[in-house]
Write an enzyme that holds these catalytic residues in place. Structure first.
Site, PDB file in Angstrom:
ATOM      1  N   GLU A 226     -10.310  -8.073 -10.873  1.00 59.10           N
ATOM      2  CA  GLU A 226     -11.407  -8.721 -11.606  1.00 59.10           C
ATOM      3  C   GLU A 226     -10.816  -9.577 -12.730  1.00 59.10           C
ATOM      4  O   GLU A 226     -11.284 -10.669 -13.009  1.00 59.10           O
ATOM      5  CB  GLU A 226     -12.356  -7.652 -12.184  1.00 59.10           C
ATOM      6  N   ARG A 304     -19.631   0.186 -21.235  1.00 61.01           N
ATOM      7  CA  ARG A 304     -20.261   0.877 -20.107  1.00 61.01           C
ATOM      8  C   ARG A 304     -20.090   2.394 -20.243  1.00 61.01           C
ATOM      9  O   ARG A 304     -20.946   3.165 -19.800  1.00 61.01           O
ATOM     10  CB  ARG A 304     -19.753   0.358 -18.765  1.00 61.01           C
ATOM     11  N   GLU A 705     -20.357   0.823  -6.610  1.00 63.12           N
ATOM     12  CA  GLU A 705     -19.732   1.763  -7.536  1.00 63.12           C
ATOM     13  C   GLU A 705     -20.426   3.120  -7.691  1.00 63.12           C
ATOM     14  O   GLU A 705     -19.747   4.135  -7.824  1.00 63.12           O
ATOM     15  CB  GLU A 705     -19.620   1.114  -8.927  1.00 63.12           C
TER      16      GLU A 705
END
Ligand code: MTE
Ligand code: LUZ
Ligand code: MOS
Length: 756
Positions: A226, A304, A705
């Site tokens: 990413e 997160r 995920e």
């Protein structure tokens, strides 16, 4: 599985970066990297390496025409070290040579002298030294300090989780080609073509329009590409620009293991308070995130963790503090779950400990505190379309968990040296990039004059099946067969300014943009058909035939397209999609960051061999809310793969660094991931029935995920099994729970254990 990519993979025809046929003048790069965790570079001697036949150049930070900077979130990361190195594996120089073998041989001839500096590998030590990547982040709701007085039970403890290697089958790599007018074409094994384009632009000093980036397919990314594909693409680009020849840089497995960052290790302190009935009243948690030597995506990952720190439970009073800490390890990066698993592990540990103290089963507390419709998360959003309880109840019923428990109790009564353990694991995962501006996507659709269709988006196929899902969407809208539809590689010249394929949102975001582009074209075609058929009514297409009032008109898809072309109609459309209604105030830490949440309940059964400290995962089952799956078989594959990847993180995957920083587990003989023999005997993930999701594409939910977190149940099932053998044991919550740790838990006389 009807997925065209799989056929090419199985026949060995899919082309990954290392398979690309290069022009005969191509050169090959290899990286010279730091062997120490922290040091000042006293001297760098390139002479012997430069004398090797075949070596064309050795590039260092001095050869960078633009900025020697690749930090995307925070500008704190050089492409090539200048006078100090901050982790073992940090790139220092690039050898460019006529073959990869020659480049690697020359790398070995480079001599460097370091003035060694103190190495910090532990996030709590970094905390004491004040080495913060960003200021502390705090999420809070209610008032925990007032709530403790009302608690009957309060537990405190520590939870630790380890790093995890992505182990994508295809290592990091890129090929850069000089093209016309001082431009570059860069092919990269990246999840984020636009991020690569930006990084290459920054390093070379070329504007973005002179850099074309393409990602055809990846042999896995799992978050590792990413952000971290950027540097390798920038190195290939820099070399290609300097030597004006195509340059390939593909890491060997060992280079990849040593140079790239992993899942962030976390160390966390928790305090949980409950009332006499087991209702959670307050939760305080402090996360120490080991970010490695530079920020990379750590701040977003830290966020997160906070977003998921209460998992699928309603907690009225929460105070969660998170520190991102700079250490002398490779920069840690995105990995499936993106900080959520670490946050969820901490609260599950707290609940386990509270259950021990109250003399109840953890599942009693888990069930009691599940989120209900309308309950608030600590960040202000409330649970809409909450399926926490629904999936829990479905799991109870579908898997007959009462029976399982009885069977396990009987087994444990009858066996002295084998013990079984059992655990539930509810999950709740928010879908959207938590950075609101990243929730956008574009799609470009061409219908060619023969009726075949070409689709470009920014979705990168890395095994998760997004290309198949995109084809399904176009096929459903145009009502043409799948084989008429081709998904083009993600390319920045076709779809620009895109977000990475990440956050499980690629099918959602790119799918919605695609839906819009297809609908626009369909509208044009149907208008043309109405004109041709001289009717006011709207025709429809079903199975490649044009129907009017449910009657066949004789007009077929190909005829319609040909006709539209002859009429000089535009058969191309582009659309842009943004997720509506999401926002987040980063100062108040309140808002509506997620488009929706994914829920589910996992159920895990293990058998522990109490003499050897070995075990088998007998079953991992789950009722998972995937909305109305776009492709149930792909989604099942994703759910099973994610759960097994999670299983590895919690059990056998242990990353070890030497005290000066070099990676010890730098080969696949030292680092083991689950294989088919280690996988659960029974792996049964089913989808929650009748659970449409109007916020997702075609009522589906993101899948990539969330199922990773079911595996957290394996850890607690193993703890339950240990307690069957040694009831008095009180343990730390330290993952991975390797065989060595298990044996210590079973037999250690010392206090590897903490008292409740
Ligand atoms: N599945 C395969 N086979 N390979 C991968 O690299 N990456 C995972 C997941 N599933 C991955 C995978 C991660 S980390 C994410 S975020 C999603 O796929 C991204 O793709 P999606 O948005 O299309 O689900
Ligand atoms: N990447 C990112 C992610 O930049 N933001 C996110 O919220 C995210 N979530 C999961 C995985 N990658
Ligand atoms: Mo996945 S960690 O969002 O690439």
């Amino acid at each position: 599985m009807e997925n065209i990519d799989l056929l090419y993979h199985a026949r060995g025809e899919s082309k990954f970066i290392d398979d690309l046929r290069l022009p005969s003048d191509a050169l090959y790069a290899a990286i010279f990297y730091s062997s120490t965790g922290h040091g000042r570079i006293l001297s760098l001697d390139l002479r012997d390496a430069l004398l090797m036949p075949g070596v064309k150049a050795i590039l260092t930070s001095k050869d960078i025409p633009g900025e020697n900077q690749i930090g995307g979130v925070i500008a704190d990361e050089t492409l090539l070290a200048e006078d100090e190195v901050h982790y073992a594996g940090q790139p220092i120089a690039l050898v460019v040579a006529e073959s990869p073998e020659c480049a690697r041989k020359a790398v070995k001839k480079i001599k460097v002298l370091f003035d060694e500096l103190p190495v910090v590998l532990d996030p709590r030590e970094a905390f004491r030294k004040g080495s913060f990547i960003i200021p502390p982040r705090i999420f809070s709701m209610g008032n925990t300090s007032l709530a403790w007085d009302n608690c009957l039970v309060i537990v405190e403890g520590r939870a630790e989780t380890g790093a995890q290697e992505h182990l994508y089958l295809e290592t990091q790599g890129s090929v850069a080609y000089p093209t016309d007018s001082g431009s570059l074409k860069v092919t990269s094994s990246t999840q984020a073509p636009t991020a690569v384009q930006r990084a290459v632009s920054r390093v070379t000093g070329l504007p973005m329009n002179k850099i074309e980036v393409e990602a055809s397919r990846l042999g896995g990314g799992f978050g590792g590409k990413e952000d971290q594909a950027n540097s390798f693409a920038a190195m290939a680009a820099l070399s290609a620009l300097k030597l004006n020849r195509p340059v390939k840089l593909v890491l060997s497995r060992q280079e990849d293991l040593r140079i790239t960052g992993k899942r962030h290790p976390y160390s966390s302190d928790f305090k949980l308070g409950l009332d006499s009935e087991g209702r959670i009243l307050a939760y305080e948690v402090t996360f120490y995130q080991n970010a490695g030597a530079s920020a990379d995506l750590s701040p977003a990952i830290l966020d997160r963790t906070l977003f998921h720190c209460t998992n699928s439970y309603f907690v009225p009073n929460v105070k969660a503090t998170a520190y991102s800490l700079r250490t002398n390890l490779p920069p840690m990066t995105a990995f499936r779950g993106f900080g959520a698993p670490q946050g969820m592990f901490a609260i599950e540990s707290a609940i386990f400990k509270a259950a021990e103290k109250m003399g109840v089963e953890p599942s009693y507390l888990q069930e009691k505190n599940l989120l209900k419709e309308g309950d608030a998360f600590p960040y202000g959003q409330s649970a809409e379309g909450c399926r926490a309880k629904e999936s829990w109840l479905a799991a109870l019923e579908t898997f007959e968990t009462g029976e399982i428990k009885n069977r396990i109790e009987k087994f444990n009564r009858e066996n002295q040296f084998f013990k079984k353990g059992f655990a539930f694991m509810p999950i709740c995962f928010g879908i959207s990039f938590t950075n609101a501006s990243m929730n956008q996507a574009g799609a470009l659709v061409h219908i060619y004059s023969d009726g075949s269709i070409g689709i470009s988006t920014a979705a990168v196929e890395m095994g998760q099946g997004v290309n198949m899902k995109l084809r399904q969407i176009a096929s459903a809208i145009f009502q043409v067969s799948l084989d008429k539809i081709k998904i083009e590689p993600a390319n920045t010249t076709r779809v620009a300014n895109t977000s990475p394929t990440a956050a499980s949102a690629a099918a959602d975001l790119n799918g919605k943009a695609l839906e819009k582009a297809c609908n626009e074209l369909l509208e044009r075609l149907l208008n043309a058909a109405a004109l041709k058929l001289k009717t006011e009514d709207k025709p429809v297409i079903i199975n490649e035939e044009i129907l009017l009032k449910e009657e066949k008109t004789g007009l077929k898809w190909e005829d319609l397209v040909k006709m539209a072309f002859d009429e000089r109609m535009d058969l191309t459309s582009h659309a842009h999609h943004i997720t509506p209604g999401i926002y987040f105030d980063k100062l108040l830490n309140q808002g509506r960051p997620f488009n929706y949440h994914v829920y589910g309940t996992g159920v895990v059964e293990v058998t522990l061999d109490c003499l050897r400290g070995t075990y088998t995962v007998d079953s991992l089952k789950a009722i998972h809310d995937s909305g109305k799956p776009l492709n149930p078989l792909i989604d099942r594959g994703q759910a099973e793969g994610a759960a097994i990847q999670g299983l590895g993180w919690l059990t056998m995957e242990e990353i070890a660094y030497a005290s000066k920083g070099p990676l010890l587990s730098d080969s696949l003989s030292a680092y083991k991931v689950p294989d088919v023999y280690f996988s659960p005997g029974e792996l049964d993930i089913r989808f929650l029935k009748a659970s449409d999701n109007p916020r997702g594409i075609f009522n589906s939910k993101a899948i990539g995920e969330p199922p990773f977190m079911y595996a957290i149940g394996v850890f607690f099932a193993l703890y339950n099994a240990i307690k069957e053998f040694r009831p008095e044991v009180r343990m730390d919550f330290t993952a991975p729970l390797t065989n060595e740790r298990l044996l210590l838990a079973l037999y250690s006389k010392e206090k590897n254990t903490v008292t409740a």
